[in-house]
Enzyme design. Structure first.
Site, short mmCIF file in Angstrom:
data_model
loop_
_atom_site.label_atom_id
_atom_site.label_comp_id
_atom_site.label_asym_id
_atom_site.label_seq_id
_atom_site.Cartn_x
_atom_site.Cartn_y
_atom_site.Cartn_z
N LYS A 1 8.45 5.11 -19.20
CA LYS A 1 9.61 5.96 -19.50
C LYS A 1 10.78 5.66 -18.57
O LYS A 1 11.92 5.58 -19.01
CB LYS A 1 9.25 7.45 -19.37
CG LYS A 1 8.21 7.94 -20.35
CD LYS A 1 8.05 9.45 -20.26
CE LYS A 1 7.64 9.97 -18.90
NZ LYS A 1 6.29 9.56 -18.45
N ARG B 1 7.59 18.95 -19.80
CA ARG B 1 6.21 18.57 -19.53
C ARG B 1 5.23 19.66 -19.93
O ARG B 1 4.02 19.49 -19.79
CB ARG B 1 6.05 18.24 -18.05
CG ARG B 1 6.15 16.75 -17.75
CD ARG B 1 5.96 16.58 -16.27
NE ARG B 1 5.44 15.34 -15.83
CZ ARG B 1 6.17 14.30 -15.44
NH1 ARG B 1 7.48 14.32 -15.55
NH2 ARG B 1 5.60 13.23 -14.96
N ARG C 1 1.57 -0.30 -9.40
CA ARG C 1 3.03 -0.22 -9.29
C ARG C 1 3.49 -0.23 -7.83
O ARG C 1 2.90 0.44 -6.98
CB ARG C 1 3.50 1.08 -9.96
CG ARG C 1 4.99 1.32 -9.82
CD ARG C 1 5.50 2.29 -10.83
NE ARG C 1 4.97 3.64 -10.66
CZ ARG C 1 5.30 4.66 -11.46
NH1 ARG C 1 6.12 4.47 -12.48
NH2 ARG C 1 4.79 5.86 -11.26
N ARG D 1 4.31 4.52 -4.45
CA ARG D 1 4.60 5.94 -4.55
C ARG D 1 3.37 6.72 -4.10
O ARG D 1 2.26 6.36 -4.44
CB ARG D 1 4.93 6.31 -6.01
CG ARG D 1 6.40 6.36 -6.29
CD ARG D 1 6.71 6.56 -7.75
NE ARG D 1 6.06 7.73 -8.36
CZ ARG D 1 6.37 8.19 -9.57
NH1 ARG D 1 7.29 7.60 -10.29
NH2 ARG D 1 5.73 9.25 -10.06
N ARG E 1 -2.79 13.38 -12.56
CA ARG E 1 -1.56 13.38 -13.37
C ARG E 1 -1.90 13.15 -14.85
O ARG E 1 -1.29 13.76 -15.73
CB ARG E 1 -0.59 12.29 -12.88
CG ARG E 1 0.04 12.66 -11.53
CD ARG E 1 0.67 11.46 -10.85
NE ARG E 1 1.80 10.93 -11.55
CZ ARG E 1 2.26 9.69 -11.41
NH1 ARG E 1 1.63 8.84 -10.60
NH2 ARG E 1 3.31 9.29 -12.06
P1 AMP Z 1 7.44 11.30 -12.71
O1 AMP Z 1 8.27 10.44 -11.81
O2 AMP Z 1 8.16 11.67 -13.98
O3 AMP Z 1 6.08 10.70 -12.96
O4 AMP Z 1 7.20 12.69 -11.95
C1 AMP Z 1 6.54 12.72 -10.70
C2 AMP Z 1 6.08 14.13 -10.39
O5 AMP Z 1 7.21 15.02 -10.35
C3 AMP Z 1 5.14 14.76 -11.41
O6 AMP Z 1 3.79 14.36 -11.21
C4 AMP Z 1 5.36 16.25 -11.13
O7 AMP Z 1 4.70 16.64 -9.93
C5 AMP Z 1 6.85 16.30 -10.86
N1 AMP Z 1 7.63 16.53 -12.11
C6 AMP Z 1 8.46 15.66 -12.74
N2 AMP Z 1 8.98 16.20 -13.86
C7 AMP Z 1 8.45 17.45 -13.95
C8 AMP Z 1 8.57 18.51 -14.89
N3 AMP Z 1 9.34 18.40 -15.99
N4 AMP Z 1 7.90 19.65 -14.65
C9 AMP Z 1 7.11 19.80 -13.56
N5 AMP Z 1 6.94 18.83 -12.64
C10 AMP Z 1 7.60 17.67 -12.82
#
Ligand code: AMP
Length: 218
Positions: free
Chosen positions: A15, A91, A125, A158, A169
């Site tokens: 994404k 989410r 990654r 990360r 996740r």
């Molecule tokens: P991502 O980079 O999109 O994989 O997001 C990394 C982390 O940020 C996720 O595992 C969540 O802990 C938090 N996060 C990102 N977007 C959301 C969301 N819409 N709602 C809740 N937590 C989020």
């Protein structure tokens, strides 16, 4: 044309990479809750009386940051954007309903990648802390191991890309975010696109969905 694009999909579906390119190509904002939260990992949210005191603690555990924090970030970002590609939100169903009240979406696209590939993609990654370039130890290695080809900085992993957190996740995705995909699908608003293959191939599929629709409208 200032499109409103929502890109859904599990962690590791691509994404972030695809949203960045879509935003550049169509000259629209890239609104990503993951990046916004990473920039505010230490924010004090003790007032909310939630399980943890900062967004970073939720993220490092692979759990969702509380809706109030995330909804506020998205509301502000969307109010400043004409066109956008939204990545990482909604989410869960509550966030999807809030998003309905904030904006109208033109394209809702779910990137699909088999679960067996996601763990390999995420744990391999590597990211550049200086210029945000991303690599993969196996599929897209830098010219010199551990060093960013673009800017020479030392690459990092990360904190939530470790195997244990990735598994959490993925299970959070299955439980909370799969229903969001079904929610849009039931309203016949969803297009499913394969996220397998090279980033270039996936990007071509995405732009075809968007541009074929533009052609159909003229
Ligand atoms: P991502 O980079 O999109 O994989 O997001 C990394 C982390 O940020 C996720 O595992 C969540 O802990 C938090 N996060 C990102 N977007 C959301 C969301 N819409 N709602 C809740 N937590 C989020």
């Amino acid at each position: 044309m200032q499109s409103h694009i929502l890109l859904l999909g599990p962690p590791g579906a691509g994404k972030g990479t695809q949203s960045t390119r879509l935003a550049e190509t169509y000259d629209i904002q890239h609104v990503t809750t993951g990046d916004a939260l990473r920039a505010n990992k230490q924010m004090d949210i003790t007032d909310l009386e939630t399980k943890y005191d900062t967004p970073g603690e939720y993220m490092d555990a692979g759990e969702l940051v509380p809706d109030t924090v995330v909804n506020t970030i998205v509301k502000e970002a969307l109010s400043e954007a004409d066109g956008y590609v939204l990545d990482g939100y909604p989410r869960n169903l509550e966030q999807a309903r809030i998003l309905d009240s904030m904006t109208e979406l033109d394209y809702i696209i779910a990137l699909e990648v088999p679960e067996s590939d996601l763990l390999v993609r995420l744990t391999g990654r590597r990211v550049c802390p200086e210029c945000s370039e991303t690599y993969h130890t196996e599929f897209e290695p830098p010219a010199e191991t551990g060093i960013c080809t673009a800017c020479g900085a030392e690459l990092t992993q990360r904190e939530d890309d470790t195997e244990e957190t990735v598994k959490e996740r993925l299970s959070v995705f299955a439980e909370n975010t799969e229903p969001v995909i079904e929610y849009y699908d039931e309203r016949n608003e969803l297009t499913r696109v394969s996220g397998q293959g090279s980033p270039e191939e996936v990007f071509t599929r995405l732009t075809s969905v968007i541009e074929d629709d533009w052609l159909a409208r003229v």
